[in-house]
Design a protein around this motif. Sequence first.
Motif, PDB file in Angstrom:
ATOM      1  N   ASP A  68       0.805   2.192 -16.614  1.00 60.88           N
ATOM      2  CA  ASP A  68       0.310   2.283 -15.115  1.00 60.88           C
ATOM      3  C   ASP A  68      -0.064   1.121 -15.112  1.00 60.88           C
ATOM      4  O   ASP A  68      -0.447   0.892 -13.801  1.00 60.88           O
TER       5      ASP A  68
ATOM      6  N   ALA B 285       1.729   6.875  -5.405  1.00 64.30           N
ATOM      7  CA  ALA B 285       1.301   6.547  -3.955  1.00 64.30           C
ATOM      8  C   ALA B 285      -0.106   6.281  -3.916  1.00 64.30           C
ATOM      9  O   ALA B 285      -0.598   5.836  -2.710  1.00 64.30           O
TER      10      ALA B 285
ATOM     11  N   LEU C 280       1.018  11.106  -6.782  1.00 62.59           N
ATOM     12  CA  LEU C 280       2.286  10.929  -6.407  1.00 62.59           C
ATOM     13  C   LEU C 280       2.745  11.567  -5.184  1.00 62.59           C
ATOM     14  O   LEU C 280       2.143  12.722  -4.706  1.00 62.59           O
ATOM     15  N   HIS C 281       3.525  10.792  -4.463  1.00 64.50           N
ATOM     16  CA  HIS C 281       4.166  11.566  -3.220  1.00 64.50           C
ATOM     17  C   HIS C 281       5.646  11.676  -3.386  1.00 64.50           C
ATOM     18  O   HIS C 281       6.156  10.591  -3.581  1.00 64.50           O
ATOM     19  N   HIS C 282       6.064  12.749  -3.456  1.00 66.59           N
ATOM     20  CA  HIS C 282       7.414  13.263  -3.696  1.00 66.59           C
ATOM     21  C   HIS C 282       7.935  12.686  -4.996  1.00 66.59           C
ATOM     22  O   HIS C 282       9.260  12.056  -5.136  1.00 66.59           O
TER      23      HIS C 282
ATOM     24  N   THR D 129       6.864   9.826  -6.594  1.00 68.58           N
ATOM     25  CA  THR D 129       6.688   8.559  -6.535  1.00 68.58           C
ATOM     26  C   THR D 129       5.249   7.984  -6.472  1.00 68.58           C
ATOM     27  O   THR D 129       4.563   8.670  -5.546  1.00 68.58           O
TER      28      THR D 129
ATOM     29  N   THR E 194       0.229  -0.658   1.418  1.00 68.28           N
ATOM     30  CA  THR E 194       1.703  -0.751   2.168  1.00 68.28           C
ATOM     31  C   THR E 194       1.616  -1.455   3.375  1.00 68.28           C
ATOM     32  O   THR E 194       0.934  -1.652   4.087  1.00 68.28           O
TER      33      THR E 194
END
Length: 189
Positions: free
Chosen positions: A26, A77, A71-73, A75, A110
């Motif tokens: 990571d 995040a 993770l979000h879905h 992925t 983002t």
Amino acid sequence: MRPTLFTRTDPALGEFALRPVDPPADAALLHRWVTDPKAVFWLMQDCDLAAVEKEFARIAADPFHDAFLGLHHGTPAFLMERYDPAHRELVGVHAAEPGDVGMHFLAAPTDTPVHGFTLAVLTTVMEMLFADPGTRRVVVEPDARNTAVHALNKAVGFEVLRTVSLPSKDACLSTCTRDQFLATRGENR
């Protein structure tokens, strides 16, 4: 890849999950996040990839500190750190009580922000911490200048106790009990 330890479904934004950080795997991702200008309060702006990997390897080896990739879905995040304030960060500044858990979090930088995303991340973090029945209170020490995180903290029930001087910053020492968190969610226990 490390196993997921906690999963939550947000009514508006879907599935969030957390797993332990794997420092070698990571490091490149975390390096991009913590050196981004939006992550200035993480104090890692000048770190190279090796320094970031070394820092998260140090955390992984520390019995009083953990790091989790959010993770979000599925992925990556967000990032969350959990620590024992009786042994890390606030020693000599905060009289830690049994059941106190320290926390840091960072939503991935983002260019296309999603309304409510960071609040959903913080809610996920708080639900994970309070899923442990031994957690009585979450303690945070965000930089006093970080007004955005102060508003988010207030939204999930944190109360500012006082401003404290830490080696790297002046911080708003804040706490949130399980009942304070549940009250922001419209739940009673």
